[in-house]
Design an enzyme around this catalytic site. Structure first.
Site, PDB file in Angstrom:
ATOM      1  N   ASP A   1       0.841  -1.190   0.000  1.00  0.00           N
ATOM      2  CA  ASP A   1       0.000   0.000   0.000  1.00  0.00           C
ATOM      3  C   ASP A   1       0.883   1.249   0.000  1.00  0.00           C
ATOM      4  O   ASP A   1       2.073   1.191   0.317  1.00  0.00           O
ATOM      5  CB  ASP A   1      -0.886   0.040   1.249  1.00  0.00           C
ATOM      6  CG  ASP A   1      -1.951  -1.045   1.230  1.00  0.00           C
ATOM      7  OD1 ASP A   1      -2.489  -1.329   0.144  1.00  0.00           O
ATOM      8  OD2 ASP A   1      -2.236  -1.610   2.305  1.00  0.00           O
TER       9      ASP A   1
ATOM     10  N   ASP B   1       1.088   4.231   2.190  1.00  0.00           N
ATOM     11  CA  ASP B   1       0.598   4.654   3.496  1.00  0.00           C
ATOM     12  C   ASP B   1       0.848   6.145   3.684  1.00  0.00           C
ATOM     13  O   ASP B   1       2.002   6.595   3.700  1.00  0.00           O
ATOM     14  CB  ASP B   1       1.299   3.863   4.604  1.00  0.00           C
ATOM     15  CG  ASP B   1       0.987   2.379   4.521  1.00  0.00           C
ATOM     16  OD1 ASP B   1      -0.208   2.038   4.535  1.00  0.00           O
ATOM     17  OD2 ASP B   1       1.931   1.570   4.435  1.00  0.00           O
TER      18      ASP B   1
END
Length: 221
Positions: free
Chosen positions: A140, A142
């Site tokens: 991901d 973040d």
């Protein structure tokens, strides 16, 4: 001010004390971290942490199974030599993984145009800071979003939701007193007809709070 996700570098004495408290398996990792002058990251305080100590940690690159070992540390405040805020998204653009390049440049451009400043943590941040391989196909992006007022909060949330269709955007909204909520949970709550509560992280714990009260804590427009 040092807050959760801040970067922290230990003094030589701090590294020595950290190594003495570490397990044998982790001592070589800590020695390399000190040698390379890589930072640690401030994490949530454990319940028994004395006032003059901080909870820090580091994450190793994922292994062949995708598992990432995290090493928690508890250090004396006096052993922290310097601190810095997390990397900004603009700083990180020079180190973009190729798979995110086009959509990420578009996202960053929209953020700049809208006056939305974002900071970075997690795998991509560790990869930039240590030049080791953390980012995988399943990683991901973040992000930390710290809005100053309600209109900025609304603009930033809309941009995150819009660009999440093409990017694996994850992360937190940080409100003025340091309370943090996953941005995706915030967005879902914003679409609800009721007055939903969201899971809030603080420096020392978690709890449920009405989203409206968090938005009310922002500065007037």
């Amino acid at each position: 001010m040092i807050t959760r996700h801040s970067l922290a570098w230990l003094s030589a004495e701090g590294w020595q004390r950290a190594a003495l408290a570490a397990t044998a398996d982790n001592q070589a990792t800590l020695a390399r971290w000190q040698q390379e002058d890589w930072p640690l990251v401030l994490r949530r305080r454990e319940a028994d942490t004395p006032p003059d100590e901080l909870c820090l940690g580091l994450a190793l690159p994922p292994d062949g199974n995708g598992d990432k070992v995290r090493i928690p540390l508890q250090v004396q405040l006096a052993d922290v030599q310097r601190v810095a805020e997390p990397l900004t998204l603009r700083q990180a653009l020079a180190h973009m993984p190729s798979g995110w390049s086009g959509p990420l440049r578009a996202f960053a451009g929209d953020c700049l145009h809208s006056g939305i400043a974002l900071k970075l943590y997690g795998s991509w941040a560790w990869q930039i800071l240590t030049k080791q391989s953390y980012v995988t196909a399943n990683s991901d992006i973040d992000l930390l979003f710290t809005p100053r007022n309600a209109p900025e909060f609304a603009r930033g949330m809309a941009l995150l939701a819009q660009h999440a269709a093409r990017l694996p955007l994850d992360g937190e909204v940080i409100f003025p007193d340091g309370r943090a909520v996953a941005w995706k949970e915030c967005w879902q709550a914003m679409q609800a007809d009721s007055q939903p509560r969201v899971l809030v992280k603080t420096e020392s714990g978690v709890g449920l709070t009405a989203l409206a009260s968090l938005v009310a804590s922002l500065e007037p427009a």
